[in-house]
Write a protein that holds these residues in place. Structure first.
Motif, short mmCIF file in Angstrom:
data_model
loop_
_atom_site.label_atom_id
_atom_site.label_comp_id
_atom_site.label_asym_id
_atom_site.label_seq_id
_atom_site.Cartn_x
_atom_site.Cartn_y
_atom_site.Cartn_z
N THR A 357 17.79 14.61 126.99
CA THR A 357 17.98 14.84 125.55
C THR A 357 19.11 15.83 125.31
OG1 THR A 357 15.62 14.45 125.19
CG2 THR A 357 16.82 15.59 123.43
N ASP A 360 22.53 14.08 125.97
CA ASP A 360 22.86 13.21 124.85
C ASP A 360 23.25 14.02 123.61
OD1 ASP A 360 22.37 10.97 126.36
OD2 ASP A 360 20.32 10.69 125.63
N GLY A 361 22.56 15.14 123.39
CA GLY A 361 22.89 15.99 122.25
C GLY A 361 24.29 16.56 122.35
N CYS A 362 24.69 16.94 123.55
CA CYS A 362 26.06 17.45 123.74
C CYS A 362 27.10 16.37 123.48
CB CYS A 362 26.21 18.00 125.16
SG CYS A 362 25.34 19.55 125.45
N GLU A 363 26.77 15.14 123.82
CA GLU A 363 27.69 14.03 123.54
C GLU A 363 27.87 13.87 122.03
OE1 GLU A 363 28.28 9.26 124.59
OE2 GLU A 363 26.54 10.36 125.36
N GLY A 364 26.78 14.03 121.28
CA GLY A 364 26.86 13.95 119.83
C GLY A 364 27.66 15.10 119.24
N ILE A 365 27.51 16.29 119.79
CA ILE A 365 28.27 17.45 119.32
C ILE A 365 29.76 17.25 119.59
CG2 ILE A 365 28.69 19.92 119.74
CD1 ILE A 365 25.64 20.14 120.31
N ALA A 367 31.33 14.40 119.69
CA ALA A 367 31.83 13.42 118.72
C ALA A 367 32.06 14.05 117.36
CB ALA A 367 30.84 12.26 118.62
N THR A 368 31.15 14.91 116.94
CA THR A 368 31.30 15.59 115.64
C THR A 368 32.51 16.51 115.62
OG1 THR A 368 28.90 15.52 115.27
CG2 THR A 368 30.16 17.15 114.02
#
Length: 474
Positions: A357, A360-365, A367-368
Motif C-alpha cells: 500500500t 502504491d501510495g508513493c506512485e500516486g504522490i 504522479a500528483t
C-alpha cells in the motif's frame, strides 16, 4: 573588535590551549567542509571552530569550555548522515570524533568489542571476522560511516530483518555530558537490569544529550555463506503478499529487500544487469543460516513467490552471483542520483502488512507532483526509502519536491508507521516529530533534554525545535 568577536577569540584560544593548535581548525575555507552531512537542502551554519579531539579527556575539556562560555557544540563523525543531524551551528564548535578511531578490544570469549566512536563500521566488522565473529548492523555507508554516528542515529541496514538495529548490540557506553562530566552506562555482562536503561537513552539521541566516546558492543558468531533469491512481480500487491507470508510462516531471512519499477529501471540503466524492466517490484532475499537450513529457507521463500504469481524467481548459492544481485540493490540510490540534480531521500517505516500500500501510495504522490519517486527498502522490517528526484535549480520543482516529501511522511503515519526507521530526525524532520509522538511525549523529550543539557548547547535545533526564549536549544 566587537564584543562578540572578542568573546569568540577568547574561547577559541582556550580551545587551542586545551587540544593544541593542530587540533582546532578556524579557517572558514576549511571549517566549511565540516558544515553539513549528506542531507541535501537542509540548512547548515558555519562553525567558528572545528575541534578534533584524540581522547575522552579532550572531549571533556571541550564540553567544559563550551558550557562555561555558552557555545553550541555539534558532534560529528564521518558526515554520512542523511537528515542534517551533524549540520553545524553558526559560531559554534563542530566536534569531530574521527581521530578517536581505535578498536580497543575484541573478546571472543565474551563476544564483545570495545571501540572508540571514530572507528569505521567496516573496520569493526573486519576485526570481528578475524575472531570468527560478526557485527551485524550494516548501513549502506558501512565502508566509511563511523560507529559514533551509527550509535547517535541508531542506524540499521540491510540485515535488520534478522539481526535488528544498532541499539540491539550496545552493552554499555562512555558518554561525556554537556558540562564535561564523564558518564559510564551499561556493563559487559549479557544480562543486567540495575537502574534505568541509560544506554538505550543515549543510543539514537543524535548528539543532543551527550557525546559518546566509547562503546561496548555485542558480537555474534560469523554467518555462513548466503543463499540468494531474486523474484520479480507484476504488481506491488503480489510483493506485499510474499512479505506478509514470510512473517506469518516464521521464515527469518537475513535480508529481504524490495525495489519498485523506477528503481529497477534506474539500476538497470546504470549496471546493465538485465533486470526485468517491466516488473512492478523486485524482491531480493538471502539466508545466511548455512547448508541445508539456508537451502530450505530459500526453497520455502521460492514457493511463496511462485504462489503469489511471481513472473520470475531465481536462487543461487554462488557467492559471486549473490554479491552481484545485492550490489544491484545497494546501487539504487546512485542510480537515482543520475536522474536529477537533487534528491530528497526519505526513511519511512510502515507495518509489514502495509508495504505494498505504501509503494502504491508513493506512485500516486509522484504522479500528483509530476516528479520521479523511486522506492527501495527493507521489506522484511517495513523500512522504506522513497527518494524524490528533482531539479534543485527549478523553484517550482523544488516546491513540489518538498510537498511530495511531506505527503510521503503523512502517508507513512496514516498507515501506522513512523517518520524514520533508521536515518533519524535531525533537522530535516524536526517539525514532524510531535505529529508522530504527540505533545505529552514531546514534553517528556524536552524534560530529558533539559535535565542533561540545561543550557541547550548540545546539537541545538536537532530532533525537535527550540522553545522560544528557552536557551540555545530549547
Amino acid at each position: 573588535m566587537t564584543q562578540v568577536t572578542a568573546i569568540t577569540t577568547t574561547w577559541v584560544r582556550e580551545l587551542q590551549d586545551a587540544l593544541g593548535p593542530d587540533s582546532v581548525l578556524t579557517d572558514p575555507d576549511v571549517t566549511a567542509a565540516y558544515a553539513r552531512d549528506q542531507a541535501m537542502l537542509v540548512e547548515a551554519g558555519l562553525p567558528a571552530a572545528v575541534a578534533l579531539p584524540r581522547s575522552t579527556e579532550e572531549v571533556s575539556a571541550v564540553l567544559r569550555l563550551a558550557s562555561r562560555h555558552g557555545v553550541p557544540v555539534v558532534p560529528r563523525g564521518a558526515g554520512s548522515g542523511l537528515v542534517g543531524a551533524a549540520n553545524a551551528v553558526d559560531g559554534g564548535i563542530t566536534l569531530v570524533l574521527t581521530r578517536m578511531d581505535a578498536v580497543l578490544e575484541v573478546s571472543a570469549a565474551d563476544r564483545l568489542a570495545v571501540v572508540q566512536p571514530g572507528v569505521v563500521n567496516k573496520t569493526l566488522r573486519d576485526a570481528a571476522r578475524g575472531h570468527g565473529l560478526f557485527y551485524p548492523p550494516d548501513p549502506a555507508s558501512y565502508d566509511w560511516c563511523t560507529l559514533g554516528g551509527n550509535l547517535a542515529m541508531n542506524s540499521g541496514g540491510l540485515c535488520c530483518v534478522k539481526y535488528g538495529v544498532t541499539a540491539d548490540y550496545v552493552l554499555g557506553l562512555e558518554v561525556v555530558l554537556a558540562d564535561g562530566r564523564v558518564l559510564r552506562t551499561g556493563r559487559r555482562t549479557v544480562k543486567g537490569v540495575a537502574g534505568y536503561d541509560l544506554t538505550r537513552l543515549f543510543v539514537g539521541s543524535e548528539g543532543t544529550l551527550g557525546v559518546i566516546t566509547e562503546a561496548t558492543l555485542a558480537l555474534r558468531p560469523a554467518p555462513q555463506p548466503p543463499v540468494t533469491l531474486v523474484a520479480s512481480f507484476g504488481t506491488s500487491a503480489q510483493t506485499g503478499q510474499v512479505v506478509e507470508q514470510v512473517v506469518t510462516s516464521g521464515l527469518v531471512p537475513s535480508m529481504l529487500e524490495v525495489m519498485d519499477r523506477t528503481c529497477i529501471r534506474a539500476v538497470d540503466d546504470l549496471m546493465k544487469a538485465d533486470l526485468d524492466r517491466d516488473a512492478a517490484a523486485l524482491l531480493l532475499a538471502q539466508s545466511d543460516s548455512g547448508g541445508a537450513v539456508a537451502a530450505a529457507e530459500i526453497a520455502a521463500l521460492t514457493q511463496l513467490c511462485e504462489a503469489a504469481g511471481a513472473d520470475f524467481v531465481h536462487s543461487t548459492d554462488d557467492p559471486a552471483e549473490g554479491d552481484l544481485l545485492m550490489t544491484a540493490r545497494r546501487m539504487a540510490l546512485p542510480a537515482l542520483e543520475r536522474l536529477g540534480s537533487s534528491l530528497l531521500l526519505d526513511d519511512v517505516a510502515v507495518p509489514r502488512s502495509q508495504v505494498a500500500t505504501f509503494i502504491d501510495g508513493c506512485e500516486g504522490i509522484a504522479a500528483t507532483a509530476g516528479l520521479v519517486i523511486g522506492v527501495v527498502g527493507h521489506a522484511g522490517d517495513g523500512n522504506m526509502h522513497p527518494t524524490v528526484v528533482f531539479d534543485g535549480g527549478d523553484p517550482d520543482q523544488t516546491t513540489w519536491a518538498y510537498a511530495a516529501f511531506d505527503a510521503i511522511l503523512e502517508l507513512g503515519l496514516s498507515l501506522g508507521g513512523t517518520i524514520t526507521g533508521e536515518h533519524g530526525v535531525g533537522a530535516l524532520k524536526a517539525d514532524w516529530l510531535e505529529r508522530e509522538i504527540g505533545p505529552v511525549s514531546l514534553s517528556v523529550h524536552r524534560a530529558v533534554k533539559h535535565a542533561l543539557d540545561p543550557a541547550g548547547i548540545l546539537n541545538p535545533g536537532k530532533v525537535f525545535r527550540p522553545v522560544p526564549g528557552a536557551g540555545v536549544a530549547g
